[in-house]
Design a protein around this motif. Sequence first.
Motif, PDB file in Angstrom:
ATOM      1  N   MET A 307       0.825  -1.206   0.000  1.00  0.00           N
ATOM      2  CA  MET A 307       0.000   0.000   0.000  1.00  0.00           C
ATOM      3  C   MET A 307       0.867   1.267   0.000  1.00  0.00           C
ATOM      4  SD  MET A 307      -2.967  -1.166  -0.274  1.00  0.00           S
ATOM      5  CE  MET A 307      -3.907   0.343  -0.036  1.00  0.00           C
ATOM      6  N   ARG A 308       2.004   1.207   0.686  1.00  0.00           N
ATOM      7  CA  ARG A 308       2.915   2.351   0.675  1.00  0.00           C
ATOM      8  C   ARG A 308       3.433   2.602  -0.741  1.00  0.00           C
ATOM      9  NH1 ARG A 308       7.646   2.690   5.101  1.00  0.00           N
ATOM     10  NH2 ARG A 308       5.772   2.577   6.392  1.00  0.00           N
ATOM     11  N   TYR A 309       3.771   1.526  -1.440  1.00  0.00           N
ATOM     12  CA  TYR A 309       4.224   1.694  -2.826  1.00  0.00           C
ATOM     13  C   TYR A 309       3.119   2.314  -3.677  1.00  0.00           C
ATOM     14  CZ  TYR A 309       4.756   0.651  -7.710  1.00  0.00           C
ATOM     15  OH  TYR A 309       4.770   0.775  -9.078  1.00  0.00           O
ATOM     16  N   ARG A 310       1.908   1.800  -3.540  1.00  0.00           N
ATOM     17  CA  ARG A 310       0.806   2.310  -4.362  1.00  0.00           C
ATOM     18  C   ARG A 310       0.538   3.783  -4.062  1.00  0.00           C
ATOM     19  NH1 ARG A 310      -1.883  -1.233  -7.339  1.00  0.00           N
ATOM     20  NH2 ARG A 310      -1.571  -3.466  -6.989  1.00  0.00           N
ATOM     21  N   LYS A 311       0.630   4.167  -2.800  1.00  0.00           N
ATOM     22  CA  LYS A 311       0.429   5.573  -2.435  1.00  0.00           C
ATOM     23  C   LYS A 311       1.522   6.440  -3.037  1.00  0.00           C
ATOM     24  CE  LYS A 311       0.051   8.690   1.524  1.00  0.00           C
ATOM     25  NZ  LYS A 311       0.077   8.790   3.016  1.00  0.00           N
ATOM     26  N   ARG A 312       2.771   5.999  -2.933  1.00  0.00           N
ATOM     27  CA  ARG A 312       3.884   6.764  -3.498  1.00  0.00           C
ATOM     28  C   ARG A 312       3.720   6.920  -5.007  1.00  0.00           C
ATOM     29  NH1 ARG A 312       9.169   4.064  -0.439  1.00  0.00           N
ATOM     30  NH2 ARG A 312       9.096   5.357   1.440  1.00  0.00           N
ATOM     31  N   LYS A 313       3.331   5.853  -5.669  1.00  0.00           N
ATOM     32  CA  LYS A 313       3.159   5.905  -7.118  1.00  0.00           C
ATOM     33  C   LYS A 313       2.025   6.852  -7.486  1.00  0.00           C
ATOM     34  CE  LYS A 313       2.066   3.066 -11.152  1.00  0.00           C
ATOM     35  NZ  LYS A 313       1.632   1.728 -11.635  1.00  0.00           N
ATOM     36  N   ARG A 314       0.913   6.779  -6.762  1.00  0.00           N
ATOM     37  CA  ARG A 314      -0.242   7.613  -7.078  1.00  0.00           C
ATOM     38  C   ARG A 314       0.056   9.099  -6.894  1.00  0.00           C
ATOM     39  NH1 ARG A 314      -3.218   5.791  -3.517  1.00  0.00           N
ATOM     40  NH2 ARG A 314      -3.317   7.527  -2.048  1.00  0.00           N
ATOM     41  N   LEU A 315       0.817   9.407  -5.846  1.00  0.00           N
ATOM     42  CA  LEU A 315       1.120  10.801  -5.535  1.00  0.00           C
ATOM     43  C   LEU A 315       2.371  11.316  -6.241  1.00  0.00           C
ATOM     44  CD1 LEU A 315       0.344  10.805  -1.698  1.00  0.00           C
ATOM     45  CD2 LEU A 315      -1.138  11.548  -3.575  1.00  0.00           C
ATOM     46  N   GLY A 316       3.085  10.402  -6.924  1.00  0.00           N
ATOM     47  CA  GLY A 316       4.304  10.802  -7.621  1.00  0.00           C
ATOM     48  C   GLY A 316       5.467  11.075  -6.695  1.00  0.00           C
ATOM     49  N   HIS A 317       5.478  10.449  -5.517  1.00  0.00           N
ATOM     50  CA  HIS A 317       6.543  10.667  -4.546  1.00  0.00           C
ATOM     51  C   HIS A 317       7.778   9.833  -4.893  1.00  0.00           C
ATOM     52  CE1 HIS A 317       3.546  12.051  -1.189  1.00  0.00           C
ATOM     53  NE2 HIS A 317       3.668  12.917  -2.179  1.00  0.00           N
ATOM     54  N   GLU A 318       8.931  10.251  -4.361  1.00  0.00           N
ATOM     55  CA  GLU A 318      10.167   9.480  -4.523  1.00  0.00           C
ATOM     56  C   GLU A 318      10.031   8.129  -3.824  1.00  0.00           C
ATOM     57  OE1 GLU A 318      12.871   9.958  -6.149  1.00  0.00           O
ATOM     58  OE2 GLU A 318      12.828  12.070  -6.720  1.00  0.00           O
ATOM     59  N   MET A 319      10.639   7.105  -4.417  1.00  0.00           N
ATOM     60  CA  MET A 319      10.650   5.777  -3.822  1.00  0.00           C
ATOM     61  C   MET A 319      11.828   5.695  -2.848  1.00  0.00           C
ATOM     62  SD  MET A 319       8.016   4.266  -5.064  1.00  0.00           S
ATOM     63  CE  MET A 319       6.844   4.642  -6.378  1.00  0.00           C
ATOM     64  N   GLU A 320      11.635   6.173  -1.646  1.00  0.00           N
ATOM     65  CA  GLU A 320      12.727   6.227  -0.669  1.00  0.00           C
ATOM     66  C   GLU A 320      12.928   4.869  -0.027  1.00  0.00           C
ATOM     67  OE1 GLU A 320      12.117   9.329   2.120  1.00  0.00           O
ATOM     68  OE2 GLU A 320      11.959  10.906   0.617  1.00  0.00           O
ATOM     69  N   ILE A 321      14.186   4.576   0.275  1.00  0.00           N
ATOM     70  CA  ILE A 321      14.565   3.288   0.832  1.00  0.00           C
ATOM     71  C   ILE A 321      13.918   3.059   2.202  1.00  0.00           C
ATOM     72  CG2 ILE A 321      16.639   4.149   2.002  1.00  0.00           C
ATOM     73  CD1 ILE A 321      18.031   1.528   1.098  1.00  0.00           C
ATOM     74  N   ILE A 322      13.589   1.804   2.494  1.00  0.00           N
ATOM     75  CA  ILE A 322      13.041   1.415   3.786  1.00  0.00           C
ATOM     76  C   ILE A 322      14.116   0.600   4.502  1.00  0.00           C
ATOM     77  CG2 ILE A 322      11.221   0.132   4.982  1.00  0.00           C
ATOM     78  CD1 ILE A 322       9.489   0.558   2.458  1.00  0.00           C
ATOM     79  N   GLU A 323      14.635   1.122   5.588  1.00  0.00           N
ATOM     80  CA  GLU A 323      15.742   0.477   6.304  1.00  0.00           C
ATOM     81  C   GLU A 323      15.235  -0.240   7.549  1.00  0.00           C
ATOM     82  OE1 GLU A 323      19.756   2.692   5.783  1.00  0.00           O
ATOM     83  OE2 GLU A 323      18.285   4.220   6.355  1.00  0.00           O
ATOM     84  N   TYR A 324      15.901  -1.350   7.881  1.00  0.00           N
ATOM     85  CA  TYR A 324      15.529  -2.056   9.101  1.00  0.00           C
ATOM     86  C   TYR A 324      16.660  -2.109  10.120  1.00  0.00           C
ATOM     87  CZ  TYR A 324      18.055  -6.185   7.306  1.00  0.00           C
ATOM     88  OH  TYR A 324      19.012  -7.056   6.847  1.00  0.00           O
ATOM     89  N   LYS A 325      17.831  -1.553   9.774  1.00  0.00           N
ATOM     90  CA  LYS A 325      18.921  -1.502  10.753  1.00  0.00           C
ATOM     91  C   LYS A 325      19.824  -0.327  10.444  1.00  0.00           C
ATOM     92  CE  LYS A 325      22.123  -4.657   8.366  1.00  0.00           C
ATOM     93  NZ  LYS A 325      22.983  -5.824   8.504  1.00  0.00           N
TER      94      LYS A 325
END
Length: 325
Positions: A307-325
């Motif tokens: 859902m985060r990807y779909r929101k970013r795509k819909r709004l034209g936002h940058e695909m920022e990295i998701i870090e876990y450490k």
Amino acid sequence: MTGSTIGAVIIGRNEGQRLINCLASMQGEATRLVYVDSGSTDNSVEEARKAGAEIVLLDTTEPFTAARARNAGFEALNRGPNPPDYVQFVDGDCTLEPGWLTHAAQALDDTPDIGIVTGWRAELHPEASVYNAMCDFEWHRPAGDIDACGGDMMVRRVLFAQLEGFNPRVIAAEDDEFCVRVRKSGHRVHRLPIPMTHHDAAMLHFSQWWQRAIRSGHGFGQVGDLHPTHFRNERRRVWLFGGVLPFFLIVGAVMSGWLLLFVLLLYLGSYIRTVEGLRKAGLPLKTSLHHSVLLFLSKFPNLVGVMRYRKRKRLGHEMEIIEYK
């Protein structure tokens, strides 16, 4: 002994001793080392320079992605009059098994239609947490021709250049996306039945595991958009167990006990099948029961990632990295 030349691209940020170990593990087999740094604040760059690596500093004004870092490292290797025949990509928190580079290059020498060769990755400290242990199990997959592999891979330099490398906009599963294009070009992706890298996941907390699962979901969504047949089953499971069934679970709890019971039985059946699958793969019963709980729960953060990807795509936002450490 292979007569081909091997270059290595190492990416990382604030890896400390892990980076030092990584660089040391390739001495004597790789003819050139390129370290790509993504805004480290420790002594990573200095240590890489001491180890004889060429240094590439990513522009900090643009979002960091593993794909962008690997591409920058490849560009550095590809410059000059004598670029290597093959390129090994590896993360800075990994060390290579002695002899891996030579074995991998020999496989590419001997089999022209293999575009990417990989091996087995192992977790350095699987006993440190159930999350590390799950990574260790996840990475040990059958050898032979495969659909895709992780970012630890050796690839033909010419092929990588022809395909224009990794897609820099893909922030998770960029390695899967590249492997799909390699196979579409008529080349094979092949896993050798030998150890390749030792990885330090350092995943000790539930919150880290949750973020990693969100990142995986983002990859399912983004790569699935680019290549609809890839991750198809993963996306179906995420939507079913993370979205559709929870909706009917709530409806059943409010309106129908039979519907509630039916949904709970579906979840129970899925859990039992997962336990049985892990048992057949060689895990003890207690470990299978524990891992299956987390695999069941992973559908929810996976859905968050999709859902985060779909929101970013819909709004034209940058695909920022998701870090876990």
